[in-house]
Design a protein around this motif. Structure first.
Motif, PDB file in Angstrom:
ATOM      1  N   LEU B 311       0.822  -1.223   0.000  1.00  0.00           N
ATOM      2  CA  LEU B 311       0.000   0.000   0.000  1.00  0.00           C
ATOM      3  C   LEU B 311       0.858   1.276   0.000  1.00  0.00           C
ATOM      4  O   LEU B 311       0.751   2.114   0.907  1.00  0.00           O
ATOM      5  N   PRO B 312       1.692   1.463  -1.015  1.00  0.00           N
ATOM      6  CA  PRO B 312       2.568   2.654  -1.005  1.00  0.00           C
ATOM      7  C   PRO B 312       1.808   3.981  -1.078  1.00  0.00           C
ATOM      8  O   PRO B 312       2.188   4.950  -0.420  1.00  0.00           O
ATOM      9  N   ASP B 313       0.730   4.013  -1.878  1.00  0.00           N
ATOM     10  CA  ASP B 313      -0.038   5.266  -1.977  1.00  0.00           C
ATOM     11  C   ASP B 313      -0.730   5.581  -0.655  1.00  0.00           C
ATOM     12  O   ASP B 313      -0.764   6.729  -0.203  1.00  0.00           O
ATOM     13  N   SER B 314      -1.273   4.546  -0.032  1.00  0.00           N
ATOM     14  CA  SER B 314      -1.952   4.752   1.256  1.00  0.00           C
ATOM     15  C   SER B 314      -0.941   5.215   2.301  1.00  0.00           C
ATOM     16  O   SER B 314      -1.245   6.071   3.139  1.00  0.00           O
ATOM     17  N   GLN B 315       0.252   4.635   2.214  1.00  0.00           N
ATOM     18  CA  GLN B 315       1.314   5.049   3.140  1.00  0.00           C
ATOM     19  C   GLN B 315       1.622   6.533   2.945  1.00  0.00           C
ATOM     20  O   GLN B 315       1.744   7.279   3.914  1.00  0.00           O
ATOM     21  N   GLU B 316       1.674   6.942   1.696  1.00  0.00           N
ATOM     22  CA  GLU B 316       1.972   8.348   1.410  1.00  0.00           C
ATOM     23  C   GLU B 316       0.881   9.270   1.956  1.00  0.00           C
ATOM     24  O   GLU B 316       1.164  10.314   2.534  1.00  0.00           O
ATOM     25  N   VAL B 317      -0.367   8.839   1.768  1.00  0.00           N
ATOM     26  CA  VAL B 317      -1.489   9.647   2.272  1.00  0.00           C
ATOM     27  C   VAL B 317      -1.429   9.740   3.799  1.00  0.00           C
ATOM     28  O   VAL B 317      -1.611  10.812   4.382  1.00  0.00           O
ATOM     29  N   LEU B 318      -1.150   8.621   4.452  1.00  0.00           N
ATOM     30  CA  LEU B 318      -1.079   8.629   5.923  1.00  0.00           C
ATOM     31  C   LEU B 318       0.055   9.535   6.402  1.00  0.00           C
ATOM     32  O   LEU B 318      -0.113  10.316   7.345  1.00  0.00           O
ATOM     33  N   LEU B 319       1.199   9.435   5.746  1.00  0.00           N
ATOM     34  CA  LEU B 319       2.329  10.258   6.190  1.00  0.00           C
ATOM     35  C   LEU B 319       2.098  11.736   5.880  1.00  0.00           C
ATOM     36  O   LEU B 319       2.548  12.611   6.632  1.00  0.00           O
ATOM     37  N   SER B 320       1.390  12.013   4.795  1.00  0.00           N
ATOM     38  CA  SER B 320       1.091  13.431   4.522  1.00  0.00           C
ATOM     39  C   SER B 320       0.147  13.967   5.588  1.00  0.00           C
ATOM     40  O   SER B 320       0.217  15.121   5.980  1.00  0.00           O
ATOM     41  N   ARG B 321      -0.716  13.088   6.109  1.00  0.00           N
ATOM     42  CA  ARG B 321      -1.586  13.477   7.232  1.00  0.00           C
ATOM     43  C   ARG B 321      -0.740  13.789   8.468  1.00  0.00           C
ATOM     44  O   ARG B 321      -0.965  14.788   9.148  1.00  0.00           O
ATOM     45  N   VAL B 322       0.234  12.930   8.745  1.00  0.00           N
ATOM     46  CA  VAL B 322       1.096  13.151   9.917  1.00  0.00           C
ATOM     47  C   VAL B 322       1.828  14.482   9.767  1.00  0.00           C
ATOM     48  O   VAL B 322       1.925  15.269  10.719  1.00  0.00           O
ATOM     49  N   CYS B 323       2.309  14.761   8.562  1.00  0.00           N
ATOM     50  CA  CYS B 323       3.028  16.024   8.324  1.00  0.00           C
ATOM     51  C   CYS B 323       2.111  17.224   8.600  1.00  0.00           C
ATOM     52  O   CYS B 323       2.496  18.160   9.298  1.00  0.00           O
ATOM     53  N   ARG B 324       0.916  17.182   8.026  1.00  0.00           N
ATOM     54  CA  ARG B 324       0.028  18.332   8.185  1.00  0.00           C
ATOM     55  C   ARG B 324      -0.377  18.523   9.649  1.00  0.00           C
ATOM     56  O   ARG B 324      -0.426  19.639  10.150  1.00  0.00           O
ATOM     57  N   GLU B 325      -0.661  17.418  10.319  1.00  0.00           N
ATOM     58  CA  GLU B 325      -1.064  17.530  11.728  1.00  0.00           C
ATOM     59  C   GLU B 325       0.111  18.013  12.575  1.00  0.00           C
ATOM     60  O   GLU B 325      -0.074  18.765  13.536  1.00  0.00           O
ATOM     61  N   THR B 326       1.307  17.569  12.237  1.00  0.00           N
ATOM     62  CA  THR B 326       2.484  18.012  12.987  1.00  0.00           C
ATOM     63  C   THR B 326       2.680  19.511  12.804  1.00  0.00           C
ATOM     64  O   THR B 326       3.039  20.228  13.726  1.00  0.00           O
ATOM     65  N   LYS B 327       2.414  19.948  11.582  1.00  0.00           N
ATOM     66  CA  LYS B 327       2.598  21.362  11.257  1.00  0.00           C
ATOM     67  C   LYS B 327       1.513  22.248  11.874  1.00  0.00           C
ATOM     68  O   LYS B 327       1.697  23.447  12.038  1.00  0.00           O
ATOM     69  N   SER B 328       0.379  21.646  12.177  1.00  0.00           N
ATOM     70  CA  SER B 328      -0.767  22.446  12.629  1.00  0.00           C
ATOM     71  C   SER B 328      -0.547  22.964  14.050  1.00  0.00           C
ATOM     72  O   SER B 328       0.430  22.624  14.708  1.00  0.00           O
ATOM     73  N   THR B 329      -1.492  23.776  14.495  1.00  0.00           N
ATOM     74  CA  THR B 329      -1.371  24.321  15.855  1.00  0.00           C
ATOM     75  C   THR B 329      -2.148  23.488  16.868  1.00  0.00           C
ATOM     76  O   THR B 329      -2.242  23.876  18.032  1.00  0.00           O
ATOM     77  N   ASN B 330      -2.692  22.367  16.447  1.00  0.00           N
ATOM     78  CA  ASN B 330      -3.417  21.528  17.418  1.00  0.00           C
ATOM     79  C   ASN B 330      -2.431  20.928  18.408  1.00  0.00           C
ATOM     80  O   ASN B 330      -1.428  20.347  17.989  1.00  0.00           O
ATOM     81  N   PRO B 331      -2.689  21.063  19.706  1.00  0.00           N
ATOM     82  CA  PRO B 331      -1.733  20.524  20.684  1.00  0.00           C
ATOM     83  C   PRO B 331      -1.583  19.012  20.560  1.00  0.00           C
ATOM     84  O   PRO B 331      -2.560  18.318  20.283  1.00  0.00           O
ATOM     85  N   LEU B 332      -0.376  18.548  20.765  1.00  0.00           N
ATOM     86  CA  LEU B 332      -0.137  17.096  20.743  1.00  0.00           C
ATOM     87  C   LEU B 332      -0.690  16.460  22.007  1.00  0.00           C
ATOM     88  O   LEU B 332      -0.992  15.283  22.044  1.00  0.00           O
ATOM     89  N   SER B 333      -0.759  17.253  23.077  1.00  0.00           N
ATOM     90  CA  SER B 333      -1.261  16.739  24.346  1.00  0.00           C
ATOM     91  C   SER B 333      -2.324  17.701  24.876  1.00  0.00           C
ATOM     92  O   SER B 333      -2.069  18.487  25.782  1.00  0.00           O
ATOM     93  N   ARG B 334      -3.494  17.621  24.270  1.00  0.00           N
ATOM     94  CA  ARG B 334      -4.547  18.586  24.627  1.00  0.00           C
ATOM     95  C   ARG B 334      -4.987  18.436  26.081  1.00  0.00           C
ATOM     96  O   ARG B 334      -5.214  19.418  26.780  1.00  0.00           O
ATOM     97  N   ASN B 335      -5.081  17.215  26.550  1.00  0.00           N
ATOM     98  CA  ASN B 335      -5.607  16.991  27.901  1.00  0.00           C
ATOM     99  C   ASN B 335      -4.606  17.315  28.993  1.00  0.00           C
ATOM    100  O   ASN B 335      -4.984  17.617  30.119  1.00  0.00           O
ATOM    101  N   GLU B 336      -3.310  17.217  28.666  1.00  0.00           N
ATOM    102  CA  GLU B 336      -2.275  17.520  29.655  1.00  0.00           C
ATOM    103  C   GLU B 336      -1.252  18.466  29.028  1.00  0.00           C
ATOM    104  O   GLU B 336      -0.237  18.015  28.480  1.00  0.00           O
ATOM    105  N   PRO B 337      -1.504  19.764  29.095  1.00  0.00           N
ATOM    106  CA  PRO B 337      -0.585  20.719  28.436  1.00  0.00           C
ATOM    107  C   PRO B 337       0.862  20.581  28.902  1.00  0.00           C
ATOM    108  O   PRO B 337       1.782  20.819  28.119  1.00  0.00           O
ATOM    109  N   ALA B 338       1.075  20.145  30.146  1.00  0.00           N
ATOM    110  CA  ALA B 338       2.448  20.016  30.643  1.00  0.00           C
ATOM    111  C   ALA B 338       3.223  18.940  29.890  1.00  0.00           C
ATOM    112  O   ALA B 338       4.451  18.892  29.938  1.00  0.00           O
ATOM    113  N   LYS B 339       2.501  18.071  29.203  1.00  0.00           N
ATOM    114  CA  LYS B 339       3.166  16.968  28.492  1.00  0.00           C
ATOM    115  C   LYS B 339       3.401  17.307  27.017  1.00  0.00           C
ATOM    116  O   LYS B 339       3.742  16.428  26.234  1.00  0.00           O
ATOM    117  N   GLU B 340       3.163  18.550  26.631  1.00  0.00           N
ATOM    118  CA  GLU B 340       3.282  18.909  25.217  1.00  0.00           C
ATOM    119  C   GLU B 340       4.686  18.607  24.679  1.00  0.00           C
ATOM    120  O   GLU B 340       4.840  18.014  23.614  1.00  0.00           O
TER     121      GLU B 340
END
Lengths: 437, 568
Positions: B311-340
């Motif tokens: 599934l190389p195309d699916s892998q690419e889509v999943l990783l592009s999702r990871v990139c965009r989410e990493t780039k976004s301002t959504n906290p990685l640890s919303r419930n525990e800000p101290a763990k960001e």
């Protein structure tokens, strides 16, 4: 014009010195018009400063302001890049809403998991009004039917005295029942009670057995506690290699204390070769979670360039974070940072203030430094009486070499003091001794 | 009852005007009809008006019943905000991954509402028409994409829009032509593919038309995925010499499905926060994930397809999702800000290994953007990179990060800085302890990591040939020093051990890939050659083994290893 409320002044002073929490507080006050006149421009300014330091509350407040149509640009975007907002974001970590009616129906039908979940809902007031008695009732039903989660939950209520009279014996009994069924959290809590001798005689060896069972199931707290026993050889045979492995496992799960202890092992070469680079990394992770000891140690490594590139500005930042939480060693170091202008603008007054805070908390080094500043009128008004008091305190508690210097200084000052001043100085010294920790 | 002079008009609200839908002589029937209309159609309001004709011929109208669909929320099927759309030049590109990814993101709400994939949309004339008829959605989409493409290429926006419109019509016409005379039914994948007429690309298209028809019967994402998984299992059990390989087709449709955030969340099961979810997506894309709580029962089978590289195309889509989410301002640890930071650290270590950086330059860029936004405290980009490097710890990981970052948009924008930082980093790293942690990593893995860093430095396109050689040589010198300091070769070639054992161990060491082609490999090789050059080597070799038959066997093995390890 009315004076500014103390709360505002306190936050403003800290905010101007770069404290992100104070910046957020001040920004939020301007945003809400609380204690100050509402001013969105100032709110954006302070919140932006806090947000740029990673303050999540400030980010959230700015997001709200932006949603209200206020122009907000807090993110420092590097040139040549464009950030694309994710229009269909993942929402991981959001708890599914609780349907109390559904839970109650299942609980009444005898579903033990639902009974515990309903008990949790009552205990935390989620979806229903907080009611510890109801929580107790539902936990009890599940526990008495032999459900491990129910037994553990009931144990916590007895342990903490929530909705029922606190009872170590009851707590231990219920924890034991759940632990015997393999409940990791119960195994850890039971181990802790045995370790501390709550409800019985302390027995680190038996406690370690329960910790080991929980640790094998991946319980981070148990991994950490067992590692401390193995590192110190308390109740078990000392095994630094195993302790390191357990610290690593707990650290990987984000336990700040495990990260700190592991960093200490790595820095000091306990259980193997020293690795200051990895130590600095773990100190940083624990420090970012707000563990004050880690903040201090990370600052010291940054200041000395040990295991990480020397960075006095960052060191000052971390000294401040620890000092603000009342860490005396950090306060002394921060005083030194301000006195010497290491990574910050030199500020003798600030140095004197931090020395004073540390001295009041009993730091002999801070007493000495403050005494010298008071004697020379550097950063604070020259005051021989006060200087004599601080140097005398330093002479009593400092290491020999520093104590000698302090004695010498206080003797010089004593020669300068009139009998009245000397009497006053002795009186202040007595008072200081009495309040000293 | 009403007389002939009374009638009841059932009216519906259309574009702010009341329009008569029907007329009844019975009030209760009219009311019932109005209520039914409100429930079964998209009208926002209905009413019943009594019309009474007076003796003088005049009419009196009275509203006797009115209901507004307040509880009915008109679904918001508007376009999603995207800021880039890769340019397409030929109609074939409309069916390719990039185009489908763009369509999937842009029309997310619409596709989620009717639960069809981009492939189904593009290969089904009815679905294409349905989209075309959906208010101004298609027009807005063409407008948006053409504007983005024109901005990126400098082409005239109107020309671009006309091109997209014509391409759309061509896609629609192709789909119309391909409508099969009768529905294929619930056939196996092989059955569907056998039904498809034509050869080559045309056959592939016809296959997708039939596959789309089959998938359109299932209006749930997991339902579609289950069909695709069954087909993948079927494909795995059939002969590999099929005229049209099915796995790329399956991959294409899976890649459409995993564009949706909701699908990914449901796939992942319970994740405590965004950081954990992103790491889990990386694991899945690499085929290394374990099913979490609440994950679907077929998660392991799905993971195996990624592990097998199907599934190389699916892998690419999943990783592009990871990139965009990493780039976004959504906290990685919303419930525990101290763990960001802790979550950022975990993600960083997950994607930046000592061998590679998952997601390449785009991921390096995303990590940088997140660090700048969350932790940099208003510092310069250079300080942010320094801090990320400090977080990574060892030089092997830092090298991987800097090389990918240098090729990323943010890295390119910083000019020579990333390369200068890399050069300074490697020039200052003269001992293996700074390349790989001292503890917690096996000696063999430490050497392998250093060798991997050497390889990546020597093949880095962002470096000049001279710099590649210089930095690669430093890694080699570090390895050679390590071999000397630790007496690694001496530990392998213990004089008290039998010669056969020593020789075989040594030559295996040379061919293990943990040494660097240069000083370190030469050191090990020269030791082997030293043995080979000694007088009567083979006799001594055989003599060191008690059993002569075993001795011969070991000698043959030794010669085979010699050839494999590059000795001539």
């Amino acid at each position: 014009m009315a004076p500014e409320p103390a709360m505002v002044t306190r936050n403003r002073t800290a905010a101007e010195q770069g404290d992100p929490v104070a910046q957020f507080n001040l920004g939020n006050m301007y945003r809400l018009g609380y204690q100050v006149a509402r001013d969105t421009d100032l709110a954006v300014t302070w919140l932006t400063m806090a947000a740029r330091q990673g303050n999540a509350d400030a980010v959230e407040a700015l997001r709200r302001m932006a949603a209200d149509g206020i122009k907000v640009h807090w993110d420092a975007e590097p040139e040549g890049t464009e950030i694309e907002a994710e229009s269909d974001p993942l929402c991981a970590g959001e708890e599914p809403p609780i349907d109390p009616a559904l839970l109650a129906a299942a609980a009444k039908a005898g579903d033990h998991a639902a009974q515990v979940a309903l008990g949790n809902a009552y205990r935390e007031g989620k979806g229903v009004a907080l009611d510890l008695t109801e929580a107790l009732r539902w936990y009890q039903l599940a526990a008495e039917a032999g459900d491990a989660a129910g037994q553990y939950a009931l144990g916590t209520l007895y342990d903490l005295g929530l909705g029922v009279a606190q009872s170590n014996a009851e707590a231990r009994a219920w924890y034991h029942k759940a632990a015997a069924q393999g409940d990791a959290a119960a195994q850890f809590n039971l181990g802790n009670m045995i370790l501390l001798g709550r409800g019985g005689t302390p027995n680190p060896g038996v406690a370690a057995k329960w910790f080991r069972l929980a640790a094998e199931q991946g319980d981070a707290a148990a991994q950490f506690t067992l590692a401390t026993l193995l590192e110190s050889g308390k109740g078990v045979e000392r095994d630094e290699a195993k302790a390191e492995e357990l610290y690593r496992r707990a650290a990987a799960q984000g336990t700040a204390e495990a990260q700190f202890n592991l960093a200490n092992m790595l820095r000091l070469g306990i259980g193997g070769e020293a690795d200051p680079t990895e130590a600095a990394g773990f100190y940083r992770r624990a420090a970012e979670q707000g563990l004050v000891e880690a903040e201090l140690n990370f600052a010291l490594m940054l200041a000395g360039g040990i295991g990480i590139g020397q960075d006095e500005t960052a060191a000052a930042h971390w000294f401040r974070r620890a000092a603000d939480k009342g860490d005396v060693r950090a306060q002394v170091n921060l005083g030194h940072v301000y006195e010497q202008g290491l990574g910050v603008e030199p500020d003798i007054a600030a140095a004197a203030e931090w020395y004073r805070r540390a001295a009041v908390s009993g730091s002999a080094e801070a007493c000495f430094n403050l005494g010298i500043l008071a004697a020379t009128g550097t950063g604070l008004a020259a005051d021989d009486v006060e200087a004599w008091v601080w140097l005398s305190l330093a002479a009593e508690a400092a290491p020999p070499k520093l104590a000698d210097s302090a004695r010498s200084g206080s003797a010089t000052l004593a020669a300068r003091l009139s009998p009245e001043q000397m009497a006053e100085a002795r009186s202040r010294l007595e008072k200081r001794r009495r309040v000293a920790p | 009852m009403s007389g002939k002079s009374t009638s009841f008009e059932v009216q519906v609200l259309k574009d702010k005007n009341w329009v008569v839908e029907t007329i009844s002589t019975d009030e209760s029937q009219a009311k019932e009809f109005a209520d039914n209309l409100l429930q079964t159609t998209n009208h926002t309001a209905v009413r019943v008006v009594r019309d009474f004709q007076r003796i003088d011929g005049l009419h009196t109208e009275t509203v006797v019943h009115e209901k507004t669909a307040t509880e009915k929320n008109e679904k918001d099927l508007s376009l999603a905000a995207i800021s880039e759309a890769p340019t397409c030049v030929g109609i074939d590109e409309f069916y390719a991954l990039n185009a489908r990814l763009t369509i999937g993101r842009l029309l997310r709400k619409y596709l989620d509402d009717i639960v069809i994939t981009q492939t189904e949309l593009l290969h089904n004339a009815s679905e294409l028409k349905r989209l075309g008829d959906k208010d101004r959605l298609l027009f807005s989409a063409v407008d948006k994409v053409s504007a983005l493409q024109a901005r990126a290429t400098g082409e005239d926006g109107k020309v671009r829009r006309d091109f997209l419109q014509k391409s759309w019509e061509a896609v629609l016409a192709r789909a119309r032509q391909a409508v099969p005379k009768k529905a294929p039914g619930k056939l196996t994948l092989a059955g569907l593919m056998a039904l498809a007429p034509g050869e080559g690309d045309e056959k592939r298209f016809q296959c997708l038309v039939l596959i789309s028809l089959r998938l359109l019967e299932t209006r749930s994402w997991f339902g579609k995925l289950e069909i695709l998984l069954a087909w993948a299992a079927e494909e795995a059990s059939t002969a590999a010499d099929a005229p049209l390989p099915a796995m790329p087709i399956i991959d294409g449709i899976v890649s459409d499905i995993v564009v949706s955030a909701q699908v990914i969340q449901d796939l992942l099961g319970f994740q405590p926060n965004l950081g954990a979810a992103l790491s889990h997506i990386c694991d899945l894309a690499a085929g290394q994930a374990e099913a979490a709580k609440f994950a679907p029962p077929w998660f392991a089978d799905f993971n195996k397809l990624f592990a097998a590289g199907h599934l190389p195309d699916s892998q690419e889509v999943l990783l592009s999702r990871v990139c965009r989410e990493t780039k976004s301002t959504n906290p990685l640890s919303r419930n525990e800000p101290a763990k960001e930071f802790e979550e950022f650290n975990a993600l960083l270590v997950r994607v930046v290994s000592r061998d590679s950086l998952v997601g390449g330059p785009a991921m390096a860029d995303a990590l940088f953007q997140r660090y700048v936004r969350f932790f940099n405290g208003g510092g310069t980009p250079g300080q942010a990179i320094e801090a990320i490097l400090a977080t990574l710890g060892d030089v092997c990981r830092k090298v991987q990060y800097l090389l990918e970052f240098a090729a990323s948009p943010a890295g390119v924008a910083l000019g020579k800085k990333p390369i200068d930082m890399l050069a300074a980093l490697v020039r200052g790293a003269r001992h293996i302890d700074v390349w790989v942690p001292v503890r917690g990593v096996l000696p063999r893995d430490r050497m392998a990591a250093l060798a991997s860093a050497n390889r990546v430095l020597l093949s880095a396109r962002v470096l000049t040939p001279e710099l590649r050689t210089e930095l690669g040589d430093i890694a080699d010198a570090v390895m050679a020093r390590y071999l000397e300091d630790e007496g690694v070769i001496e530990k392998i070639d213990k004089p008290e051990d039998p010669l056969a054992l020593r020789a075989i161990r040594l030559v295996k060491f040379c061919g293990s890939g943990v040494l660097i082609e240069g000083k370190s490999l030469s050191m090990a090789r020269s030791r082997v050659i030293g043995h080979l050059k000694q007088a009567q080597f083979e006799e001594k070799f055989l003599a060191s083994v008690a059993d002569p038959v075993q001795g011969e066997k070991h000698l043959r093995e030794f010669h085979r290893l010699l050839v494999e390890s590059g000795f001539r």
